[in-house]
Design an enzyme around this catalytic site. Structure first.
Site, mmCIF file in Angstrom:
data_model
loop_
_atom_site.group_PDB
_atom_site.id
_atom_site.type_symbol
_atom_site.label_atom_id
_atom_site.label_comp_id
_atom_site.label_asym_id
_atom_site.label_seq_id
_atom_site.Cartn_x
_atom_site.Cartn_y
_atom_site.Cartn_z
ATOM 1 N N PRO A 9 -9.199 0.243 -5.237
ATOM 2 C CA PRO A 9 -10.615 0.317 -4.896
ATOM 3 C C PRO A 9 -11.500 -0.697 -5.620
ATOM 4 O O PRO A 9 -11.297 -0.986 -6.799
ATOM 5 C CB PRO A 9 -11.014 1.740 -5.307
ATOM 6 C CG PRO A 9 -9.939 2.207 -6.212
ATOM 7 C CD PRO A 9 -8.689 1.495 -5.798
ATOM 8 N N ASN A 10 -12.435 -1.210 -4.864
ATOM 9 C CA ASN A 10 -13.485 -2.132 -5.325
ATOM 10 C C ASN A 10 -12.983 -3.547 -5.600
ATOM 11 O O ASN A 10 -13.781 -4.440 -5.881
ATOM 12 C CB ASN A 10 -14.210 -1.576 -6.571
ATOM 13 C CG ASN A 10 -14.858 -0.240 -6.288
ATOM 14 O OD1 ASN A 10 -15.621 -0.136 -5.330
ATOM 15 N ND2 ASN A 10 -14.547 0.783 -7.044
ATOM 16 N N ARG A 17 -18.553 -8.614 -7.858
ATOM 17 C CA ARG A 17 -18.637 -7.404 -8.669
ATOM 18 C C ARG A 17 -18.517 -7.727 -10.160
ATOM 19 O O ARG A 17 -17.552 -8.379 -10.561
ATOM 20 C CB ARG A 17 -17.451 -6.538 -8.247
ATOM 21 C CG ARG A 17 -17.145 -5.392 -9.140
ATOM 22 C CD ARG A 17 -15.757 -4.833 -8.866
ATOM 23 N NE ARG A 17 -15.551 -3.659 -9.665
ATOM 24 C CZ ARG A 17 -14.373 -3.154 -9.984
ATOM 25 N NH1 ARG A 17 -13.265 -3.738 -9.534
ATOM 26 N NH2 ARG A 17 -14.270 -2.089 -10.723
ATOM 27 N N TYR A 22 -14.893 -9.584 -14.194
ATOM 28 C CA TYR A 22 -13.843 -9.856 -13.209
ATOM 29 C C TYR A 22 -13.862 -11.283 -12.656
ATOM 30 O O TYR A 22 -13.012 -11.633 -11.842
ATOM 31 C CB TYR A 22 -13.932 -8.844 -12.054
ATOM 32 C CG TYR A 22 -13.745 -7.411 -12.517
ATOM 33 C CD1 TYR A 22 -12.528 -6.995 -13.054
ATOM 34 C CD2 TYR A 22 -14.775 -6.477 -12.442
ATOM 35 C CE1 TYR A 22 -12.339 -5.687 -13.495
ATOM 36 C CE2 TYR A 22 -14.605 -5.165 -12.876
ATOM 37 C CZ TYR A 22 -13.389 -4.780 -13.397
ATOM 38 O OH TYR A 22 -13.206 -3.494 -13.841
ATOM 39 N N ASN A 71 -2.301 -3.531 -8.600
ATOM 40 C CA ASN A 71 -3.503 -3.248 -9.377
ATOM 41 C C ASN A 71 -4.170 -2.046 -8.708
ATOM 42 O O ASN A 71 -4.891 -2.195 -7.717
ATOM 43 C CB ASN A 71 -4.446 -4.452 -9.414
ATOM 44 C CG ASN A 71 -5.640 -4.201 -10.336
ATOM 45 O OD1 ASN A 71 -5.865 -3.077 -10.785
ATOM 46 N ND2 ASN A 71 -6.399 -5.254 -10.612
ATOM 47 N N ALA A 74 -9.317 1.652 -10.332
ATOM 48 C CA ALA A 74 -9.746 2.916 -10.950
ATOM 49 C C ALA A 74 -8.697 4.023 -10.799
ATOM 50 O O ALA A 74 -8.594 4.916 -11.661
ATOM 51 C CB ALA A 74 -11.073 3.356 -10.346
ATOM 52 N N GLU A 95 2.664 -3.558 -12.896
ATOM 53 C CA GLU A 95 1.246 -3.146 -12.970
ATOM 54 C C GLU A 95 0.430 -4.317 -13.509
ATOM 55 O O GLU A 95 0.819 -4.955 -14.499
ATOM 56 C CB GLU A 95 1.122 -1.938 -13.907
ATOM 57 C CG GLU A 95 -0.318 -1.472 -14.086
ATOM 58 C CD GLU A 95 -0.441 -0.310 -15.088
ATOM 59 O OE1 GLU A 95 0.598 0.168 -15.588
ATOM 60 O OE2 GLU A 95 -1.590 0.066 -15.370
ATOM 61 N N HIS A 97 -3.675 -5.797 -14.360
ATOM 62 C CA HIS A 97 -5.130 -5.640 -14.433
ATOM 63 C C HIS A 97 -5.759 -6.974 -14.784
ATOM 64 O O HIS A 97 -5.197 -7.744 -15.582
ATOM 65 C CB HIS A 97 -5.530 -4.592 -15.478
ATOM 66 C CG HIS A 97 -4.990 -3.242 -15.147
ATOM 67 N ND1 HIS A 97 -5.522 -2.466 -14.148
ATOM 68 C CD2 HIS A 97 -3.921 -2.572 -15.633
ATOM 69 C CE1 HIS A 97 -4.811 -1.353 -14.044
ATOM 70 N NE2 HIS A 97 -3.828 -1.389 -14.928
ATOM 71 N N ARG A 104 -11.621 -1.769 -23.341
ATOM 72 C CA ARG A 104 -12.831 -1.313 -22.646
ATOM 73 C C ARG A 104 -13.071 0.182 -22.932
ATOM 74 O O ARG A 104 -12.597 0.695 -23.931
ATOM 75 C CB ARG A 104 -12.680 -1.621 -21.149
ATOM 76 C CG ARG A 104 -12.567 -3.129 -20.900
ATOM 77 C CD ARG A 104 -12.442 -3.453 -19.430
ATOM 78 N NE ARG A 104 -13.636 -3.040 -18.701
ATOM 79 C CZ ARG A 104 -13.687 -2.947 -17.365
ATOM 80 N NH1 ARG A 104 -12.617 -3.255 -16.640
ATOM 81 N NH2 ARG A 104 -14.798 -2.568 -16.770
HETATM 82 C C1 DQA Z 1 -9.050 -3.012 -13.260
HETATM 83 C C2 DQA Z 1 -9.430 -2.146 -14.463
HETATM 84 C C3 DQA Z 1 -9.813 -0.747 -14.023
HETATM 85 O O1 DQA Z 1 -10.159 0.046 -15.147
HETATM 86 C C4 DQA Z 1 -11.013 -0.797 -13.092
HETATM 87 O O2 DQA Z 1 -11.315 0.493 -12.605
HETATM 88 C C5 DQA Z 1 -10.839 -1.775 -11.973
HETATM 89 C C6 DQA Z 1 -10.157 -3.040 -12.224
HETATM 90 C C7 DQA Z 1 -8.757 -4.474 -13.669
HETATM 91 O O3 DQA Z 1 -8.110 -5.159 -12.880
HETATM 92 O O4 DQA Z 1 -9.177 -4.918 -14.734
HETATM 93 O O5 DQA Z 1 -11.359 -1.559 -10.886
HETATM 94 O O6 DQA Z 1 -7.874 -2.492 -12.686
#
Ligand code: DQA
Length: 138
Positions: A9-10, A17, A22, A71, A74, A95, A97, A104
């Site tokens: 998501p997002n 964003r 990011y 990835n 959230a 995995e 990120h 964080r």
């Molecule tokens: C994320 C880190 C997560 O905590 C966050 O909710 C994201 C992006 C990252 O790629 O840094 O949406 O996965």
């Protein structure tokens, strides 16, 4: 070698964003560069904001692809369902990120995915995806 990048998501908003965290590149632009640079891989891309769609995709590809770069965004910190899907499939899951979640907010420190993933790469911006891809070279 067939690899898929699955974004949660997002992450469709990358480039717009929270650019201080990011970055200001869209994933689509980055993905085109990655595909050109590593053109001997067959790389697919899937993004969804919906947990069940991410689980469906992991199930769909997870018995035939050589690797999954995930990835879960959230959902990393909340989803037993995605973790169970990662455990259920045969394809190795890396995995990824973009940010270093350990540096964080506290709620980002725990990942349901890490214990069942083959490896974890985080904190290198979009390059985290490239490093994950390189892990399949050997
Ligand atoms: C994320 C880190 C997560 O905590 C966050 O909710 C994201 C992006 C990252 O790629 O840094 O949406 O996965």
């Amino acid at each position: 070698m067939k690899i898929i990048i699955i974004n949660g998501p997002n992450l469709n908003l990358l480039g717009k964003r929270e650019t201080d965290i990011y970055g200001d590149h869209s994933f689509e632009d980055f993905f085109e560069i990655l595909k050109d640079k590593y053109d001997w891989f067959e790389i697919d891309y899937f993004q969804s904001n919906i947990e069940g769609e991410l689980i469906d995709k992991i199930q769909e590809v997870g018995f035939s692809y050589d690797g999954i770069i995930l990835n879960a965004a959230a959902y990393t910190h909340t989803s037993v369902g995605i973790r169970d899907a990662v455990s259920a499939v045969n394809s190795p899951v890396i995995e990824v990120h973009i940010s270093n979640t350990a540096s964080r907010e506290e709620f980002r420190h725990d990942s349901y995915i890490t214990p069942v993933a083959q490896g974890l790469i985080m904190g290198f911006g979009l390059q985290s995806y490239e490093l994950a891809l390189q892990s399949f070279i050997n």
